[in-house]
Motif scaffolding. Sequence first.
Motif, PDB file in Angstrom:
ATOM      1  N   SER A 129       0.842  -1.201   0.000  1.00  0.00           N
ATOM      2  CA  SER A 129       0.000   0.000   0.000  1.00  0.00           C
ATOM      3  C   SER A 129       0.876   1.250   0.000  1.00  0.00           C
ATOM      4  N   THR A 145     -14.974  -2.120  -2.850  1.00  0.00           N
ATOM      5  CA  THR A 145     -14.039  -1.556  -1.878  1.00  0.00           C
ATOM      6  C   THR A 145     -13.746  -2.592  -0.798  1.00  0.00           C
ATOM      7  N   GLY A 146     -12.612  -2.425  -0.129  1.00  0.00           N
ATOM      8  CA  GLY A 146     -12.287  -3.276   1.006  1.00  0.00           C
ATOM      9  C   GLY A 146     -12.261  -4.748   0.676  1.00  0.00           C
ATOM     10  N   TRP A 147     -13.042  -5.544   1.429  1.00  0.00           N
ATOM     11  CA  TRP A 147     -13.049  -6.992   1.285  1.00  0.00           C
ATOM     12  C   TRP A 147     -13.524  -7.425  -0.103  1.00  0.00           C
ATOM     13  N   ARG A 178     -13.195  -5.853  -2.897  1.00  0.00           N
ATOM     14  CA  ARG A 178     -12.098  -5.592  -3.847  1.00  0.00           C
ATOM     15  C   ARG A 178     -11.049  -6.696  -3.764  1.00  0.00           C
TER      16      ARG A 178
END
Length: 288
Positions: free
Chosen positions: A95, A192-194, A196
């Motif tokens: 990241s 988004t998040g999980w 993704r």
Amino acid sequence: MKKMNNKERTFALMTIPILILFFAFNTLPLIKGFVYSFTNFKGYGTYDYVGLRNYMDLFTDGRVGNSYLFTIKFAILTTIVVNVISLILALALNSKIKFKSALRGAYFIPNILGALVVGYIFNYFFTYIVPAVIDMMGGKGTSILASTKWAWIAIVIVCAWQAVAMNTIIYISGLQTVPEDVYEAGAIDGATGWQRFKHLTFPLIIPFFSINMVLCVKNFLMVFDQIVALTKGGPAQSTESISYLIYNNGMSGGQFGFQSANAVLFFIIIVLFSVAQLTITGKKEEQL
């Protein structure tokens, strides 16, 4: 017969010595070990051929059965732990954070240390440091390595701590192959998040996941150095891995022929595990 040109001669001079060394120190011992598996060889003196008796005895020997059971359970559990931690670390280190390169280097340090050295350091830690800390907190500190119920956890911790580094690097390499426009398209669709990770990231790094799983299972099935440094198969043979049993009883226990048969069986099991993993993950890749 066609004469070799300079390029072919150079290639032969570079390759032939390597092939000779590989045959002398790898292939030849493998063949001799396979031959000894059909004998009652003790590691010294004369011996007689006993046919398949060693292989049949493997399936009735309780100590061999316990070592296989421990090793397989250990390999599966440690593989899961290592890959979960490695994937989380890889996602974090890939990241947009400061000092990414420095952190990646720091996480890789455990991998370059010798397994025996790491094992002896953790042996001291589990034997003296942890019990002393527990005593200071008012508890009754005892070494986890002396417990038939919990000693295996120490081995899992040490193996996982050292293996996470390489797996993390492999996962980072996989994450860097994912095109940025895939995430942009996913963001448009509201991923988004999980979601993704589940639908975009993980499917695209399945080949790297396959590599890590195969390497982990193979390496943990062959666990040896950490056993030697931490428990030597104890207490009461509760942490005796297959590799350690083959080495200990084969080299100093007078069971060279019997443990050679064990080594052949162990090799076949490792191959079957690897083929099964590659087949399952290969089908998963085709579905995607």
